[in-house]
Scaffold this active site. Structure first.
Site, PDB file in Angstrom:
ATOM      1  N   TYR A 194       4.440  27.875  -6.230  1.00 56.50           N
ATOM      2  CA  TYR A 194       4.841  27.178  -7.452  1.00 56.50           C
ATOM      3  C   TYR A 194       3.740  26.223  -7.880  1.00 56.50           C
ATOM      4  O   TYR A 194       3.251  25.425  -7.072  1.00 56.50           O
ATOM      5  CB  TYR A 194       6.150  26.418  -7.209  1.00 56.50           C
ATOM      6  N   SER A 195       3.322  26.313  -9.137  1.00 53.50           N
ATOM      7  CA  SER A 195       2.311  25.427  -9.693  1.00 53.50           C
ATOM      8  C   SER A 195       1.028  25.514  -8.849  1.00 53.50           C
ATOM      9  O   SER A 195       0.527  26.608  -8.594  1.00 53.50           O
ATOM     10  CB  SER A 195       2.861  24.005  -9.775  1.00 53.50           C
ATOM     11  N   LEU A 196       0.499  24.375  -8.384  1.00 50.58           N
ATOM     12  CA  LEU A 196      -0.696  24.404  -7.538  1.00 50.58           C
ATOM     13  C   LEU A 196      -0.489  25.284  -6.313  1.00 50.58           C
ATOM     14  O   LEU A 196      -1.437  25.877  -5.783  1.00 50.58           O
ATOM     15  CB  LEU A 196      -1.058  22.983  -7.105  1.00 50.58           C
TER      16      LEU A 196
END
Length: 460
Positions: free
Chosen positions: A100-102
């Site tokens: 998720y995300s980074l």
């Protein structure tokens, strides 16, 4: 495991589960952000089918330390988990990872490390999924002097991770940013990614204040800047949330221009609506930015110390002393909001007309071989990559990305992702709503996204 959340039956000897799924959170994040994903996976697949590992060793301020440092922590966590499962009688021969995300970038680096260590010789890579991950970094597409403001300042507020996300780092003296190396067609990272049976990404088309569409959707164009120009096509069965991946939209018919009186009335209403917001921002933003910059300086210094300890193989027991105080922890939500508000205020720009060929790159591209930068001499390889790249919408301008970002797009499109575009209506924070990061009514549309992922993009 004392530092990880590992979901497995108590008695491995009677358990048939042999598929390990790893969940990796994002910047400033922790394992609790992935609670809904973990719970949904467990409801869909029992403990006899799937073992879940929610990584925790790279949580909170530790995410400042860089993608590769975070990936090394996650890789060690995975290795120790596999060894523990082996001692308990499990035989892991299938592997999935979700970022998720980074965490999606950390996951891409992690699978390269696992493959280089031989894990994929006897463990089948099955599912690789990212949710709102900035695959091309977080630079705002700008030309000229303007990029000296946010793209340069932002890169220096998040320690090593910030420099890597803004692609201003020099990864291990290669003369190239980490994200370029991560997307090099000849790298271990791309080779490992290509081994997964399913590769999927979920990208928000609007209201993602942290990572906008072009980078999470790996695209050199953004058709969704003005939704009034489009008629969106949604997948049946997933309400008006998941767009049809093959035909996400069609151009809308031009609308009749409003009269002068209607424009004046509309402008007045808009000003009245925005006045309280603007007044609040005038007061809040200076305070938040000062707090953000002070905290960033503190965290950068502590991150540098942690990185030094990490390089000295002192990862076990050397980090507790650098944990931030409770006061700074309480400020983190406000600091994150300040960063996102500043990031969202940037306006993307486009390449000048007639210069779209800049987005196609050159026949020769830099390659990282044995730690050195070389040029690819086979023009046919570049042509093969170009022939398999996704077709960009012809009716929209090309974003003013960097040459390195255009090269990343080619490489990642060559590997191939199923791209699922998401339209979150009920929340202006679609980055968090996408995975139901917390239990809010406004995030309920994210439950439809997770259902689609489990139904259509995740194999056991």
């Amino acid at each position: 495991m004392t530092e990880s959340t590992l979901h497995k039956p108590a008695d491995g000897s009677r358990n048939g589960a042999h598929h390990l799924c790893v969940l990796v959170h994002g910047l400033w994040g922790n394992g609790s952000h992935l609670n809904y994903l973990a719970t949904s996976l467990r409801e869909k697949h029992s403990e006899d089918e799937l073992i879940l590992l929610v990584c925790k060793r790279n949580a909170s301020s530790f995410t400042y330390d860089g993608i590769e440092v975070g990936a090394e922590r996650v890789t060690k966590e995975i290795e120790e988990t596999i060894e523990e499962l082996k001692r308990d009688g499990y035989k892991i021969d299938r592997f999935s990872i979700v970022g998720y995300s980074l965490g999606g970038l950390v996951a891409r680096y992690t699978v390269g490390l696992l493959d280089s260590k031989g894990y994929f010789d006897y463990i089948t890579p099955v599912n690789f999924t990212t949710f709102a991950s900035p695959h091309l970094g977080v630079r705002t597409p700008l030309r000229g002097y303007q990029n000296q403001v946010w793209n340069v300042l932002g890169a220096r507020t998040l320690s090593a991770s910030g420099r890597q996300l803004f692609t201003v780092d020099n990864f291990r003296n290669t003369g190239r940013p980490l994200l370029s190396v991560l997307a090099d067609p000849e790298s271990i990272f791309i080779h490992a990614l290509a081994k997964f049976e399913n590769r999927a990404l979920y990208t928000n088309i609007v209201n993602d204040r942290t990572a906008v569409y072009y980078t999470t959707g790996i695209s050199k164009k953004d058709p969704y800047v003005d939704l009034e120009k489009l008629e969106l096509n949604y997948l049946p069965g997933y309400q008006d949330v998941i767009l049809d991946p093959d035909h996400p939209y069609r151009l809308a018919q031009p609308k009749q221009l409003p009269t002068f009186a209607e424009r004046v009335t509309g402008t007045s209403r808009t000003i009245l609506k925005r006045t309280p917001v603007v007044a609040g921002l005038v007061i809040f933003i200076p305070i938040a930015v000062v707090a953000f910059l002070i905290n960033s300086g503190i965290q950068t210094l502590r991150s540098q110390k942690r990185i030094l300890l990490h390089e000295q193989d002192n990862a076990e027991g050397g980090y507790e002393r650098y944990r931030i105080s409770w006061m700074v922890q309480d400020m983190r939500a406000g600091i994150e909001d300040a960063f996102e508000a500043t990031n969202a205020a940037q306006q993307q720009e486009y390449l000048p007309e007639g210069s779209e060929e800049l987005a196609d790159g050159e026949a020769t591209s830099p390659m990282a071989v044995d730690g050195e930068t070389k040029l690819e001499k086979d023009p046919s390889a570049a042509l093969r990559r170009q022939s398999t790249a996704s077709v960009s919408p012809p009716d929209f301008p090309t974003l003013a990305l960097t040459p390195a970002q255009f090269t990343m797009i080619k490489a990642l499109d060559d590997v191939g992702f199923k791209k699922f575009r998401v339209h979150i209506h009920n929340s202006t924070h679609s980055h968090a709503a996408l995975i139901v990061r917390s239990n809010r009514k406004a995030f309920d549309e994210g439950k439809i996204v997770v259902k689609h992922w489990l139904d259509q993009a995740f194999s056991i």
